[in-house]
Design a protein around this motif. Structure first.
Motif, mmCIF file in Angstrom:
data_model
loop_
_atom_site.group_PDB
_atom_site.id
_atom_site.type_symbol
_atom_site.label_atom_id
_atom_site.label_comp_id
_atom_site.label_asym_id
_atom_site.label_seq_id
_atom_site.Cartn_x
_atom_site.Cartn_y
_atom_site.Cartn_z
ATOM 1 N N ARG A 30 3.522 -16.027 -21.661
ATOM 2 C CA ARG A 30 3.286 -17.447 -21.951
ATOM 3 C C ARG A 30 4.450 -18.041 -22.734
ATOM 4 N NH1 ARG A 30 -1.420 -16.443 -24.449
ATOM 5 N NH2 ARG A 30 -2.605 -15.636 -22.732
ATOM 6 N N SER A 31 4.928 -17.300 -23.706
ATOM 7 C CA SER A 31 6.049 -17.768 -24.520
ATOM 8 C C SER A 31 7.300 -17.948 -23.667
ATOM 9 C CB SER A 31 6.305 -16.773 -25.647
ATOM 10 O OG SER A 31 7.433 -17.139 -26.384
ATOM 11 N N LEU A 32 7.570 -17.007 -22.779
ATOM 12 C CA LEU A 32 8.724 -17.138 -21.885
ATOM 13 C C LEU A 32 8.568 -18.337 -20.959
ATOM 14 C CD1 LEU A 32 9.509 -13.435 -20.937
ATOM 15 C CD2 LEU A 32 10.939 -15.004 -22.242
ATOM 16 N N GLY A 33 7.366 -18.572 -20.461
ATOM 17 C CA GLY A 33 7.107 -19.725 -19.597
ATOM 18 C C GLY A 33 7.335 -21.035 -20.319
ATOM 19 N N ARG A 34 6.869 -21.133 -21.570
ATOM 20 C CA ARG A 34 7.093 -22.361 -22.366
ATOM 21 C C ARG A 34 8.581 -22.587 -22.610
ATOM 22 N NH1 ARG A 34 3.252 -20.436 -26.440
ATOM 23 N NH2 ARG A 34 1.244 -20.709 -25.466
ATOM 24 N N SER A 35 9.275 -21.508 -22.946
ATOM 25 C CA SER A 35 10.716 -21.634 -23.199
ATOM 26 C C SER A 35 11.455 -22.093 -21.946
ATOM 27 C CB SER A 35 11.288 -20.293 -23.666
ATOM 28 O OG SER A 35 10.690 -19.897 -24.866
ATOM 29 N N ALA A 36 11.073 -21.565 -20.793
ATOM 30 C CA ALA A 36 11.709 -21.967 -19.537
ATOM 31 C C ALA A 36 11.432 -23.435 -19.234
ATOM 32 C CB ALA A 36 11.215 -21.087 -18.395
ATOM 33 N N ARG A 37 10.203 -23.906 -19.487
ATOM 34 C CA ARG A 37 9.874 -25.323 -19.254
ATOM 35 C C ARG A 37 10.672 -26.232 -20.167
ATOM 36 N NH1 ARG A 37 4.565 -23.492 -18.400
ATOM 37 N NH2 ARG A 37 4.086 -23.765 -20.582
ATOM 38 N N VAL A 38 10.791 -25.868 -21.447
ATOM 39 C CA VAL A 38 11.551 -26.681 -22.399
ATOM 40 C C VAL A 38 13.017 -26.735 -21.988
ATOM 41 C CG1 VAL A 38 12.391 -26.762 -24.781
ATOM 42 C CG2 VAL A 38 9.987 -26.365 -24.341
ATOM 43 N N LEU A 39 13.565 -25.583 -21.599
ATOM 44 C CA LEU A 39 14.956 -25.537 -21.177
ATOM 45 C C LEU A 39 15.186 -26.409 -19.946
ATOM 46 C CD1 LEU A 39 17.767 -24.280 -21.565
ATOM 47 C CD2 LEU A 39 17.034 -22.446 -20.043
ATOM 48 N N LYS A 40 14.279 -26.342 -18.983
ATOM 49 C CA LYS A 40 14.415 -27.147 -17.775
ATOM 50 C C LYS A 40 14.310 -28.642 -18.097
ATOM 51 C CE LYS A 40 11.488 -26.318 -14.299
ATOM 52 N NZ LYS A 40 10.759 -26.200 -13.034
ATOM 53 N N ALA A 41 13.389 -29.020 -18.974
ATOM 54 C CA ALA A 41 13.229 -30.423 -19.348
ATOM 55 C C ALA A 41 14.476 -30.949 -20.069
ATOM 56 C CB ALA A 41 11.995 -30.602 -20.234
ATOM 57 N N GLU A 42 15.049 -30.142 -20.959
ATOM 58 C CA GLU A 42 16.255 -30.561 -21.672
ATOM 59 C C GLU A 42 17.435 -30.699 -20.727
ATOM 60 O OE1 GLU A 42 16.693 -31.583 -24.799
ATOM 61 O OE2 GLU A 42 14.553 -31.385 -25.117
ATOM 62 N N ALA A 43 17.569 -29.778 -19.777
ATOM 63 C CA ALA A 43 18.658 -29.874 -18.798
ATOM 64 C C ALA A 43 18.499 -31.125 -17.944
ATOM 65 C CB ALA A 43 18.675 -28.623 -17.922
ATOM 66 N N ARG A 44 17.284 -31.432 -17.539
ATOM 67 C CA ARG A 44 17.028 -32.637 -16.752
ATOM 68 C C ARG A 44 17.364 -33.886 -17.574
ATOM 69 N NH1 ARG A 44 11.565 -32.545 -16.075
ATOM 70 N NH2 ARG A 44 11.795 -30.827 -14.635
ATOM 71 N N SER A 45 16.979 -33.891 -18.836
ATOM 72 C CA SER A 45 17.257 -35.030 -19.714
ATOM 73 C C SER A 45 18.762 -35.245 -19.881
ATOM 74 C CB SER A 45 16.599 -34.808 -21.072
ATOM 75 O OG SER A 45 16.972 -35.806 -21.977
ATOM 76 N N LEU A 46 19.504 -34.153 -20.076
ATOM 77 C CA LEU A 46 20.958 -34.268 -20.210
ATOM 78 C C LEU A 46 21.576 -34.817 -18.928
ATOM 79 C CD1 LEU A 46 21.973 -31.024 -22.109
ATOM 80 C CD2 LEU A 46 22.232 -33.364 -22.881
ATOM 81 N N ARG A 47 21.115 -34.345 -17.786
ATOM 82 C CA ARG A 47 21.638 -34.813 -16.501
ATOM 83 C C ARG A 47 21.360 -36.303 -16.321
ATOM 84 N NH1 ARG A 47 18.695 -31.913 -13.025
ATOM 85 N NH2 ARG A 47 19.432 -30.028 -14.016
ATOM 86 N N GLU A 48 20.140 -36.750 -16.685
ATOM 87 C CA GLU A 48 19.785 -38.170 -16.571
ATOM 88 C C GLU A 48 20.622 -39.016 -17.519
ATOM 89 O OE1 GLU A 48 15.610 -38.184 -17.273
ATOM 90 O OE2 GLU A 48 15.117 -37.467 -15.253
#
Length: 99
Positions: A30-48
């Motif tokens: 669960r912790s790894l899944g949350r970390s992956a979601r946060v990382l993906k959201a931050e990467a998307r935000s930076l790209r936008e």
């Protein structure tokens, strides 16, 4: 690189169970899944943000976001004065004495 086979996955899972215990594995996953979601959201935000900044013309950017002019690094060089120029009131003439 080849994909791990069935026996290799079983071996990895066995080592994980020995290291963390069967009770901790769901929590770790669960912790790894949350970390992956946060990382993906931050990467998307930076790209936008980069895409939005590329669409704004430079005339509309605030001065703080405009590229800074390149300035020399280090102290400013002292103004050069010729040997024949008279000293000003701010700079009294230096007397030299031969010793």
């Amino acid at each position: 690189m080849t994909m791990p086979g069935g026996w290799q996955l079983v071996l990895v899972l066995g080592v994980l169970v020995l290291l963390f215990g069967s009770n901790k594995l769901p929590e770790v996953a669960r912790s790894l899944g949350r970390s992956a979601r946060v990382l993906k959201a931050e990467a998307r935000s930076l790209r936008e943000d980069e895409d939005a900044a590329a669409q704004v013309p430079a005339a509309q950017l605030p001065a703080a976001q405009l590229p800074a002019a390149q300035e020399p690094i280090g102290p400013e060089p002292a103004p050069q004065r010729s040997a024949t120029a008279p000293a000003t009131a701010a700079e009294p003439a230096r007397e030299t004495t031969a010793g």
